[in-house]
Design an enzyme around this catalytic site. Structure first.
Site, short mmCIF file in Angstrom:
data_model
loop_
_atom_site.label_atom_id
_atom_site.label_comp_id
_atom_site.label_asym_id
_atom_site.label_seq_id
_atom_site.Cartn_x
_atom_site.Cartn_y
_atom_site.Cartn_z
N ARG A 45 0.83 -1.21 0.00
CA ARG A 45 0.00 0.00 0.00
C ARG A 45 0.86 1.27 0.00
NH1 ARG A 45 -3.77 -0.10 4.60
NH2 ARG A 45 -4.17 1.99 3.83
N HIS A 67 -5.03 8.92 12.08
CA HIS A 67 -4.67 7.49 12.05
C HIS A 67 -3.23 7.27 11.63
CE1 HIS A 67 -9.24 6.43 11.62
NE2 HIS A 67 -8.90 6.79 12.85
N THR A 97 -15.80 10.06 3.85
CA THR A 97 -15.65 9.07 4.93
C THR A 97 -16.98 8.37 5.18
OG1 THR A 97 -15.14 8.72 7.28
CG2 THR A 97 -15.91 10.93 6.67
N GLU A 101 -22.33 8.39 -1.52
CA GLU A 101 -23.22 7.41 -0.88
C GLU A 101 -23.75 8.00 0.43
OE1 GLU A 101 -23.68 4.38 -2.23
OE2 GLU A 101 -22.20 4.71 -3.83
C1 BJW Z 1 -16.15 8.99 -1.85
C2 BJW Z 1 -15.63 8.91 -3.14
C3 BJW Z 1 -15.34 10.12 -3.79
C4 BJW Z 1 -15.95 6.91 -2.43
N1 BJW Z 1 -15.57 11.27 -3.16
N2 BJW Z 1 -16.38 10.14 -1.24
C5 BJW Z 1 -17.43 3.42 19.51
C6 BJW Z 1 -18.42 2.64 18.96
C7 BJW Z 1 -18.11 1.47 18.27
C8 BJW Z 1 -16.80 1.05 18.14
C9 BJW Z 1 -15.80 1.83 18.66
C10 BJW Z 1 -16.12 2.98 19.35
N3 BJW Z 1 -14.95 3.56 19.77
C11 BJW Z 1 -13.91 2.80 19.34
C12 BJW Z 1 -14.41 1.72 18.68
C13 BJW Z 1 -13.60 0.64 18.06
C14 BJW Z 1 -13.04 1.01 16.70
C15 BJW Z 1 -14.19 1.32 15.74
O1 BJW Z 1 -14.51 2.46 15.46
N4 BJW Z 1 -14.79 0.28 15.19
C16 BJW Z 1 -15.91 0.46 14.24
C17 BJW Z 1 -15.49 -0.03 12.84
C18 BJW Z 1 -17.09 -0.30 14.75
N5 BJW Z 1 -12.12 2.14 16.79
C19 BJW Z 1 -10.86 1.94 17.14
O2 BJW Z 1 -10.42 0.86 17.44
C20 BJW Z 1 -9.98 3.18 17.18
N6 BJW Z 1 -9.29 3.22 18.43
C21 BJW Z 1 -9.88 3.61 19.56
O3 BJW Z 1 -10.99 4.09 19.58
O4 BJW Z 1 -9.11 3.42 20.71
C22 BJW Z 1 -9.78 3.38 21.95
C23 BJW Z 1 -10.69 2.15 22.02
C24 BJW Z 1 -10.26 0.93 21.53
C25 BJW Z 1 -11.10 -0.19 21.58
C26 BJW Z 1 -12.40 -0.07 22.08
C27 BJW Z 1 -12.83 1.19 22.54
C28 BJW Z 1 -11.97 2.30 22.51
C29 BJW Z 1 -8.90 3.08 16.11
C30 BJW Z 1 -9.45 3.11 14.74
C31 BJW Z 1 -8.31 2.87 13.73
C32 BJW Z 1 -8.82 2.70 12.31
N7 BJW Z 1 -7.75 2.20 11.51
C33 BJW Z 1 -7.94 2.11 10.06
C34 BJW Z 1 -6.67 1.51 9.44
C35 BJW Z 1 -5.53 2.55 9.45
C36 BJW Z 1 -4.28 2.01 8.83
C37 BJW Z 1 -4.47 1.65 7.38
O5 BJW Z 1 -4.60 2.54 6.52
O6 BJW Z 1 -4.51 0.43 7.11
O7 BJW Z 1 -8.19 3.41 9.52
S1 BJW Z 1 -9.40 1.18 9.59
C38 BJW Z 1 -9.83 2.22 8.23
O8 BJW Z 1 -11.10 2.88 8.51
C39 BJW Z 1 -8.77 3.32 8.19
C40 BJW Z 1 -9.60 4.54 7.91
O9 BJW Z 1 -8.90 5.70 8.30
C41 BJW Z 1 -10.85 4.27 8.72
C42 BJW Z 1 -12.04 5.07 8.27
O10 BJW Z 1 -12.37 4.77 6.94
P1 BJW Z 1 -12.80 5.95 5.96
O11 BJW Z 1 -11.68 6.88 5.76
O12 BJW Z 1 -14.08 6.50 6.40
O13 BJW Z 1 -12.95 5.16 4.58
P2 BJW Z 1 -14.12 4.17 4.13
O14 BJW Z 1 -13.51 3.30 3.11
O15 BJW Z 1 -14.78 3.53 5.26
O16 BJW Z 1 -15.18 5.13 3.43
C43 BJW Z 1 -14.90 5.77 2.21
C44 BJW Z 1 -16.11 6.63 1.87
O17 BJW Z 1 -15.77 7.40 0.72
C45 BJW Z 1 -17.37 5.83 1.50
O18 BJW Z 1 -18.46 6.31 2.27
C46 BJW Z 1 -17.57 6.13 0.02
O19 BJW Z 1 -18.95 6.25 -0.34
C47 BJW Z 1 -16.88 7.46 -0.13
N8 BJW Z 1 -16.35 7.77 -1.46
N9 BJW Z 1 -15.51 7.63 -3.52
C48 BJW Z 1 -16.08 11.31 -1.94
N10 BJW Z 1 -14.81 10.16 -5.07
#
Ligand code: BJW
Length: 262
Positions: free
Chosen positions: A80, A133, A206, A233
């Site tokens: 990546r 992140h 996002t 979306e």
């Molecule tokens: C377009 C487009 C165009 C397409 N124009 N748009 C509260 C509730 C529930 C769960 C939790 C909570 N608090 C914490 C959690 C646990 C967890 C979490 O959130 N889980 C959920 C999935 C349920 N969070 C964590 O673990 C975080 N840590 C934390 O909170 O620590 C304390 C804690 C831990 C454990 C329990 C409780 C507290 C850390 C989160 C780390 C996320 N890491 C990743 C990987 C990073 C490294 C890598 O790159 O590999 O980060 S996962 C991945 O998702 C990446 C992204 O940054 C992140 C978000 O994704 P993003 O950017 O939104 O992308 P997509 O693909 O999801 O969406 C793309 C969008 O673009 C889509 O909607 C399309 O429609 C759109 N799109 N083309 C505009 N042209």
């Protein structure tokens, strides 16, 4: 593009001094980088589908996955990293950098909170970028925490070893935030401050399902900010923002800028 929403959003931006923007993987989609989730474009070949449709986050993006199979995890991140280095910023990245300068010239400012690890915002010229992140461009020693920016050439050793610790005994890992890991404290503080102080909060590209990042727009709204979403979306926040613009970032951001300058 829905004209009413974008016109109203431009009006809100025109009256704003402080703007906060949260970006996600969708902002880099038009640079050819894959998102994690989302419907995606069915016309694209399978190797451009959302990452989590092809790969399992539990075996690649958690500390447990790295402990169990550091070679597989670091090979995936290196694949990546090379893709990010080959990508170029698109019109959305460029437009957000221009918006930052425009607001500054009017005595205001823009804080760009990004979940993206690709550094494309910085390469487009944005200056106030908060990497929630982390970044795939920096790797860190699992023993002493020292950070290093690997050369752009592909790495040859998997898992890569840290040069800083004795006899190269420690491993290097990408300096990104995996599931279950805390976000960097300074980034969290900066995001909380931006959500508290901004007049307008924009959430762009996002899925708004990953926390704590997904909560900032709601915190900003609770503090009185106007809220805008740009995404082709619907997402869980679409019904909770003031204006939801159903469009690609590379089209909507330049259009907003053009309306602002009118
Ligand atoms: C377009 C487009 C165009 C397409 N124009 N748009 C509260 C509730 C529930 C769960 C939790 C909570 N608090 C914490 C959690 C646990 C967890 C979490 O959130 N889980 C959920 C999935 C349920 N969070 C964590 O673990 C975080 N840590 C934390 O909170 O620590 C304390 C804690 C831990 C454990 C329990 C409780 C507290 C850390 C989160 C780390 C996320 N890491 C990743 C990987 C990073 C490294 C890598 O790159 O590999 O980060 S996962 C991945 O998702 C990446 C992204 O940054 C992140 C978000 O994704 P993003 O950017 O939104 O992308 P997509 O693909 O999801 O969406 C793309 C969008 O673009 C889509 O909607 C399309 O429609 C759109 N799109 N083309 C505009 N042209």
């Amino acid at each position: 593009m829905p004209h009413d929403a974008i016109q109203a959003a431009a009006n809100a931006l025109r009256g704003a001094r402080r703007v906060a923007v949260l970006t996600g993987a969708g902002v880099s989609a038009e640079s050819g980088l894959r998102t994690f989730r989302g419907a995606g474009n069915p016309d694209l070949p399978p190797d451009m589908h959302a990452l989590w449709k092809e790969f399992d986050p539990q075996t690649l993006a958690t500390p447990e996955a790295f402990a169990a199979n550091p070679e597989m995890v670091t090979r995936w991140y290196e694949w990546r990293r090379i893709g990010c280095l080959a990508a170029a910023p698109n019109a959305a990245h460029a437009g957000l950098a221009t918006l930052e300068r425009l607001l500054e010239s009017r005595g205001g400012g823009l804080t760009l909170l990004t979940q993206n690890v690709d550094r494309l915002h910085q390469r487009a010229g944005s200056r106030h970028v908060v990497e929630l992140h982390g970044t795939i461009m920096v790797w860190r020693c699992t023993r002493c925490g020292a950070r290093t920016e690997p050369a752009p050439e592909p790495m040859r050793e998997f898992p890569p070893r840290s040069a800083c610790c004795e006899q190269r005994a420690a491993l290097l890992r990408p300096d990104v935030v995996w599931f279950g890991e805390m976000l960097p404290e300074d980034a969290l503080r900066a995001a909380a401050r931006a959500a508290e102080e901004c007049d307008v909060f924009m959430s762009i590209g996002t899925s708004s399902v990953v926390y704590p990042a997904a909560a900032f727009v709601l915190q900003a709204a609770a503090n009185g900010a106007k809220t805008i979403e740009i995404n082709p979306e619907p997402t869980p926040i679409s019904g909770r923002v003031d204006w939801s613009i159903r469009a690609k970032a590379g089209e909507a951001v330049p259009r907003l800028l053009a309306l602002l300058r009118d």
